[in-house]
Scaffold this motif. Structure first.
Motif, PDB file in Angstrom:
ATOM      1  N   ARG A 209      -6.101   6.207  -4.285  1.00  0.00           N
ATOM      2  CA  ARG A 209      -5.095   7.252  -4.470  1.00  0.00           C
ATOM      3  C   ARG A 209      -4.500   7.184  -5.883  1.00  0.00           C
ATOM      4  O   ARG A 209      -4.300   8.204  -6.543  1.00  0.00           O
ATOM      5  CB  ARG A 209      -3.987   7.079  -3.426  1.00  0.00           C
ATOM      6  CG  ARG A 209      -2.854   8.059  -3.570  1.00  0.00           C
ATOM      7  CD  ARG A 209      -1.831   7.886  -2.474  1.00  0.00           C
ATOM      8  NE  ARG A 209      -1.125   6.617  -2.597  1.00  0.00           N
ATOM      9  CZ  ARG A 209      -0.180   6.213  -1.757  1.00  0.00           C
ATOM     10  NH1 ARG A 209       0.152   6.953  -0.722  1.00  0.00           N
ATOM     11  NH2 ARG A 209       0.415   5.055  -1.926  1.00  0.00           N
TER      12      ARG A 209
ATOM     13  N   PHE B 152      -3.718  13.397  -2.847  1.00  0.00           N
ATOM     14  CA  PHE B 152      -2.303  13.750  -3.058  1.00  0.00           C
ATOM     15  C   PHE B 152      -1.972  14.074  -4.513  1.00  0.00           C
ATOM     16  O   PHE B 152      -1.276  15.028  -4.814  1.00  0.00           O
ATOM     17  CB  PHE B 152      -1.409  12.618  -2.561  1.00  0.00           C
ATOM     18  CG  PHE B 152       0.035  12.979  -2.476  1.00  0.00           C
ATOM     19  CD1 PHE B 152       0.574  13.463  -1.298  1.00  0.00           C
ATOM     20  CD2 PHE B 152       0.870  12.851  -3.581  1.00  0.00           C
ATOM     21  CE1 PHE B 152       1.912  13.809  -1.215  1.00  0.00           C
ATOM     22  CE2 PHE B 152       2.210  13.204  -3.506  1.00  0.00           C
ATOM     23  CZ  PHE B 152       2.731  13.681  -2.322  1.00  0.00           C
TER      24      PHE B 152
ATOM     25  N   GLY C 291       0.807  -1.208   0.000  1.00  0.00           N
ATOM     26  CA  GLY C 291       0.000   0.000   0.000  1.00  0.00           C
ATOM     27  C   GLY C 291       0.839   1.255   0.000  1.00  0.00           C
ATOM     28  O   GLY C 291       0.615   2.151  -0.778  1.00  0.00           O
ATOM     29  N   ALA C 292       1.807   1.303   0.920  1.00  0.00           N
ATOM     30  CA  ALA C 292       2.692   2.466   1.037  1.00  0.00           C
ATOM     31  C   ALA C 292       1.902   3.761   1.111  1.00  0.00           C
ATOM     32  O   ALA C 292       2.175   4.724   0.397  1.00  0.00           O
ATOM     33  CB  ALA C 292       3.703   2.510  -0.120  1.00  0.00           C
ATOM     34  N   LEU C 293       0.906   3.798   1.975  1.00  0.00           N
ATOM     35  CA  LEU C 293       0.197   5.060   2.217  1.00  0.00           C
ATOM     36  C   LEU C 293       1.132   6.006   2.951  1.00  0.00           C
ATOM     37  O   LEU C 293       1.968   5.572   3.737  1.00  0.00           O
ATOM     38  CB  LEU C 293      -1.049   4.809   3.061  1.00  0.00           C
ATOM     39  CG  LEU C 293      -2.094   3.908   2.413  1.00  0.00           C
ATOM     40  CD1 LEU C 293      -3.299   3.755   3.335  1.00  0.00           C
ATOM     41  CD2 LEU C 293      -2.533   4.471   1.072  1.00  0.00           C
ATOM     42  N   PHE C 294       0.987   7.306   2.692  1.00  0.00           N
ATOM     43  CA  PHE C 294       1.831   8.272   3.385  1.00  0.00           C
ATOM     44  C   PHE C 294       1.378   8.349   4.839  1.00  0.00           C
ATOM     45  O   PHE C 294       0.256   8.761   5.121  1.00  0.00           O
ATOM     46  CB  PHE C 294       1.730   9.645   2.719  1.00  0.00           C
ATOM     47  CG  PHE C 294       2.076   9.607   1.254  1.00  0.00           C
ATOM     48  CD1 PHE C 294       3.234   8.971   0.823  1.00  0.00           C
ATOM     49  CD2 PHE C 294       1.250  10.177   0.313  1.00  0.00           C
ATOM     50  CE1 PHE C 294       3.561   8.926  -0.520  1.00  0.00           C
ATOM     51  CE2 PHE C 294       1.581  10.141  -1.037  1.00  0.00           C
ATOM     52  CZ  PHE C 294       2.729   9.501  -1.448  1.00  0.00           C
ATOM     53  N   PRO C 295       2.257   7.975   5.774  1.00  0.00           N
ATOM     54  CA  PRO C 295       1.808   7.835   7.164  1.00  0.00           C
ATOM     55  C   PRO C 295       1.459   9.166   7.815  1.00  0.00           C
ATOM     56  O   PRO C 295       0.752   9.170   8.818  1.00  0.00           O
ATOM     57  CB  PRO C 295       3.007   7.173   7.856  1.00  0.00           C
ATOM     58  CG  PRO C 295       4.167   7.434   6.969  1.00  0.00           C
ATOM     59  CD  PRO C 295       3.654   7.602   5.581  1.00  0.00           C
ATOM     60  N   HIS C 296       1.961  10.288   7.259  1.00  0.00           N
ATOM     61  CA  HIS C 296       1.703  11.570   7.918  1.00  0.00           C
ATOM     62  C   HIS C 296       0.415  12.222   7.412  1.00  0.00           C
ATOM     63  O   HIS C 296       0.063  13.302   7.862  1.00  0.00           O
ATOM     64  CB  HIS C 296       2.886  12.513   7.724  1.00  0.00           C
ATOM     65  CG  HIS C 296       3.169  12.830   6.277  1.00  0.00           C
ATOM     66  ND1 HIS C 296       3.645  11.882   5.394  1.00  0.00           N
ATOM     67  CD2 HIS C 296       3.029  13.962   5.574  1.00  0.00           C
ATOM     68  CE1 HIS C 296       3.791  12.431   4.204  1.00  0.00           C
ATOM     69  NE2 HIS C 296       3.417  13.694   4.281  1.00  0.00           N
TER      70      HIS C 296
END
Lengths: 349, 533
Positions: free
Chosen positions: A148, A104, A90-95
């Motif tokens: 996304r 995004f 997934g590598a969602l942006f954690p912030h």
């Protein structure tokens, strides 16, 4: 006819002298879901990274739509390719929260336009817009990652083993959801996987990769039925290979004379034929039919397989599939009846 | 302070394959150029220094180098480094073992107290001793005082390793019939080898670079001699020559450490243990240990602080220098913040290059950027003076040049922290951002920076800390009229006005306490036991 969403010709790539892609060709039709299937380490992920532009090919051409994004002279940066990417985990942006993750890739003017909400509804997560990635389950994260990637309406979405990180129970469900989302959005998608069941059940076209090239690309049924060689047959599912003499339209094998398809030669040639275990039926002993003895059985519930030794010393063992309730016992003598045609592979001279 | 390098990289994504893939990504030339410029900034001044030292011709070199005075310096310096480094290693390991591996009462408090002397600069420690009695002004006194000031550099990394050590190792040794002592010597100690060597190297490098403490103690080493030569004949080849010898000593130290380290990489124990190791029972000897620790903390931390307070109170009876104290504090803060900002900005591109686009060139540039780790402040200051006087006279004696000196000196600190943060931020996020339409710079700002902000903060805090307590380069490079807390303290202390000097040192220690506190909290969270999970 518009150009295919993706076409790749003679693509080459090596890492530190080790060739990974060795002249790969592939086409992905508009609106289709294509799966690249191959064992771990065969270069599938490298292929995706070259298409996305994260890496540069050594040689060959990549076209997205009609536009050349990579050849000897051209290298288009990833941000200008219009190719979405869904990473393995997934590598969602954690912030960022879910809504900000989906927004995004949108232009500033589009962020408030309802596009984010529309996508979250598409993936069935409309209520979770304010959640942060660590508050989501693995399947939800994958769906957000897909939303996304789809948000800027890319020409093509790449999915890198997107179900690999999920546990087995969740995998089937998320697979179906992802497929439904892709269908509904009308997006063109290219997915890589090492799971043949996943590829066959999910994709419109499956391209099998081996030694850095595509050995065969076809719809799942054709691929399963008519794999180009015996190795591929075994990779896609269980295969029974019988040595024999090939004639036009039939072959003489340990299971008798079988009707064949493919590779009809002139006159008799040595070769082999491929059957799927489900084509071989175990019956009460019949006169005239080839016989065998059941060595072992494996019970799966809905069906079962039996390992059978033939009396023919040239072909010691085969596997047959039977419905669960018709499973013969170990030690039984059975007659073997073949349904349908066998696929002929002439021996290379 | 090196403890920033102890941060675990267990979550980093560096497998061979990923490395190979990263290497295959096109390296942005702009990034390469910026990193090369940073490396040049470090290397060029050194080149000019060497050039000046060698330009005087061999007969002059022979005359300057081979004289009894240089021999005395060499003996003094080498002997002191050898004795004090050994003492620091023994003391550091002993304290670490008592705190981490025994049932000592009040272990947590001792763990903090034993690390705290690192916050008091060595020149302040020696000032407090000298202000009590002049009898410490000889070899033995110097060795004792710098040992007290620098042993935490060994204690901290060794304690971190002991804390994370797999107890199964010691238990296996015991079950194989080894007694506790033999287990410690043959199993536990070898595991701490890397931390021990790293800490020892750090102590030795600090000792080679130390100027203030030795000047205060009237103990002559290369640094004090270089300073005297410089004061005597500004920008003369004699100072450059001595500085060159000092650089050679530092390089010899680095190479020696590399050789000793050998194949000791197996000892890289950093993953934390699944369960705490059993602690040795001290029994009655705990009173001896408590007395020893009490004496150590009393001498290394208590004595300087008490002396400072004493002198502040006594000096306060005359007139408290409020105005000059505030102005010196202002300069220190300004320079510290400027250096923190510039150094972090310089470290970031180098760290991005080496973590995201590893290659031979990137590795070489990174090594150049790490070189100041072993360069004494006086050498960097001297080389910047040579460069500015001969090449850029407009820069000589300006604040920017001083900040550049700080940046060169603390670049390794910032690089360690920045690199560790970047290594833990997976590059896949940048790639996703690129596929969503961000350019490389935009991806950096929108995705990577928010992730590594704490790491950048740590880098800036480390640089700030090093800058506020920096004395040598400041003395040589500060613009006329600019006084920092360190230089104002020095001006008073070196004329034996102990009372006048005290408030500056007190404020300096107080200012550096805040970043230290923030850093230990952060490092504690990283290097501390992760059993809670």
């Amino acid at each position: 006819m518009s150009a295919p969403a993706l076409s790749i010709a003679a693509l080459r790539k090596s890492f530190g002298g080790t060739p990974v892609l060795t002249g790969l060709d592939l086409e992905v039709a508009n609106g289709s879901l294509t799966a690249v299937l191959g064992p771990s380490g065969c270069g599938k992920t490298t292929l995706l990274r070259l298409i996305a532009g994260f890496e540069r090919a050594d040689a060959g051409t990549i076209r997205v739509g009609e536009r050349v994004v990579c050849d000897e002279r051209t290298y288009v940066a990833p941000e200008q390719r219009g190719v979405g990417f869904v990473a393995q985990e997934g590598a969602l942006f954690p912030h960022l929260d879910v809504a900000a993750n989906v927004a995004f890739g949108l232009a500033r003017s589009q962020r408030g336009s309802g596009r984010v909400q529309e996508l979250l509804e598409l993936v069935g997560l409309a209520g979770l817009a304010k959640r942060h990635p660590h508050e989501l389950s693995g399947g939800q994260q994958q769906r957000v990652a897909l939303a996304r990637a789809l948000a800027p309406s890319p020409r093509l979405v790449l999915l890198d083993e997107p179900f690999d990180a999920l546990d087995a129970g969740l995998r089937t469900q998320v697979r179906a959801e992802v497929r439904a989302v892709l269908r509904e959005s009308g997006a063109t998608a290219l997915l890589v996987t090492h799971d043949q069941e996943e590829a066959l059940s999910l994709a419109d076209v499956v391209a099998v990769m081996r030694d850095g090239t595509i050995v065969q690309a076809a719809d799942p049924q054709t691929l399963y039925r008519d794999p180009v060689d015996a190795e591929l047959a075994g990779f896609l599912g269980e295969a029974v290979l019988l040595a024999g003499e090939l004639h036009a339209g039939h072959a003489d094998t340990a299971l008798g004379r079988l009707p064949t398809r493919g590779a009809n030669g002139h006159g008799a040639t040595r070769g082999s034929v491929m059957l799927r275990p489900e084509q071989i039926l175990c019956r009460e002993p019949l006169a005239g039919a080839p016989r065998g003895r059941v060595l072992a059985t494996q019970f799966y519930g809905h069906d079962a397989t039996a390992r059978i030794s033939l009396q023919d010393p040239a072909c010691p063992e085969i596997t047959a599939r039977a419905a669960g309730h018709r499973l013969p016992a170990v030690g039984d003598e059975v007659s073997l009846v073949v349904e349908g045609t066998a696929l002929a592979y002439p021996s290379p001279r | 302070m090196e403890a920033a390098g102890v941060g675990p990289e267990s979550r980093s994504w560096s497998t061979t394959y990923v490395r190979a893939r990263l290497r295959a990504r096109p390296t942005p030339l702009v990034l390469l150029a910026i990193a090369a410029a940073v490396a040049l900034l470090v290397l060029l001044p050194l080149g000019f220094l060497l050039d000046q030292a060698l330009s005087i011709g061999w007969t002059q070199i022979d005359h300057l180098l081979f004289r009894p005075f240089v021999g005395t310096l060499l003996v003094n310096t080498v002997l002191l480094v050898a004795v004090a480094t050994t003492a620091c290693v023994v003391l550091g390991v002993a304290v670490a073992w008592c705190v981490e591996r025994t049932d000592l009462p009040g272990r947590r408090t001792w763990a903090v107290l034993a690390a705290l002397p690192i916050t008091v600069p060595a020149f302040v420690t020696s000032y407090s001793w000298v202000s009590i009695t002049p009898i410490v002004q000889h070899f033995g006194g110097a060795a004792l005082i710098v040992t007290l000031a620098y042993y935490p550099l060994v204690y901290l990394p060794v304690a971190a390793v002991l804390r994370g050590l797999d107890p199964a190792l010691e238990e296996s040794a015991r079950s194989l019939g080894m007694g506790p002592w033999r287990t410690f010597l043959r199993v536990t100690l070898p595991q701490t080898r890397l931390a021990l060597l790293g800490g020892g190297l750090l102590v030795a490098v600090h000792l080679l670079s130390e100027f203030g403490a030795f000047a205060m103690l009237r103990f002559q080493t290369f640094t004090t001699a270089i300073y005297d030569e410089y004061r005597l004949s500004f920008d003369g080849p004699a100072a450059s020559m001595l500085a060159t010898v000092l650089v050679l000593l530092c390089l010899a130290l680095l190479i020696g450490e590399l050789g000793l380290r050998g194949r000791a990489r197996y000892a890289r124990v950093d993953t934390g243990s699944p369960r705490p190791a059993a602690r040795a029972r001290l029994g009655r000897s705990k009173w001896v240990v408590l007395a020893g620790l009490g004496a150590l903390v009393g001498l290394a931390l208590g004595l300087p602080l008490v002396t400072l307070v004493y002198w502040v109170l006594r000096g306060g009876s005359t007139s408290f220098p409020v105005v000059s104290l505030l102005s010196a504090a202002g300069s220190s803060l300004e320079l510290g913040l400027g250096a923190a900002l510039l150094t972090t900005l310089l470290a970031l591109p180098v760290a991005i290059l080496t973590t995201r686009h590893p290659s031979r060139i990137a590795g070489a540039l990174e090594r150049a950027a790490y070189l100041p780790y072993a360069l004494p402040g006086i050498v960097v200051a001297l080389s910047l003076i040579v460069v500015s006087v001969h090449q850029l006279p407009a820069l000589y004696g300006t604040t920017p040049l001083l900040i550049v000196a700080y940046a060169i000196l603390s670049l390794p600190l910032a690089l360690v922290a920045t690199r560790a943060a970047l290594a833990q931020a997976p590059p896949v996020h940048e790639e996703i951002a690129r596929s969503l339409g961000c350019g490389p710079l935009q991806a950096l700002v929108r995705v990577t920076l928010p992730r590594i902000l704490p790491g950048l903060g740590a880098a800036a805090a480390l640089v700030f800390l090093a800058t506020v307590t920096e004395l040598t380069a400041t003395l040589l490079l500060a613009p006329i009229g600019t006084q920092t807390l360190a230089t104002q303290f020095w001006a008073d202390a070196s004329t034996r006005s102990f009372g006048a000097a005290a408030p500056y040192a007190g404020l300096m220690v107080a200012i550096s306490a805040l970043p230290t506190y923030l850093l230990t909290r952060r490092l504690g969270a990283v290097a501390g036991p992760r059993r809670a999970r």
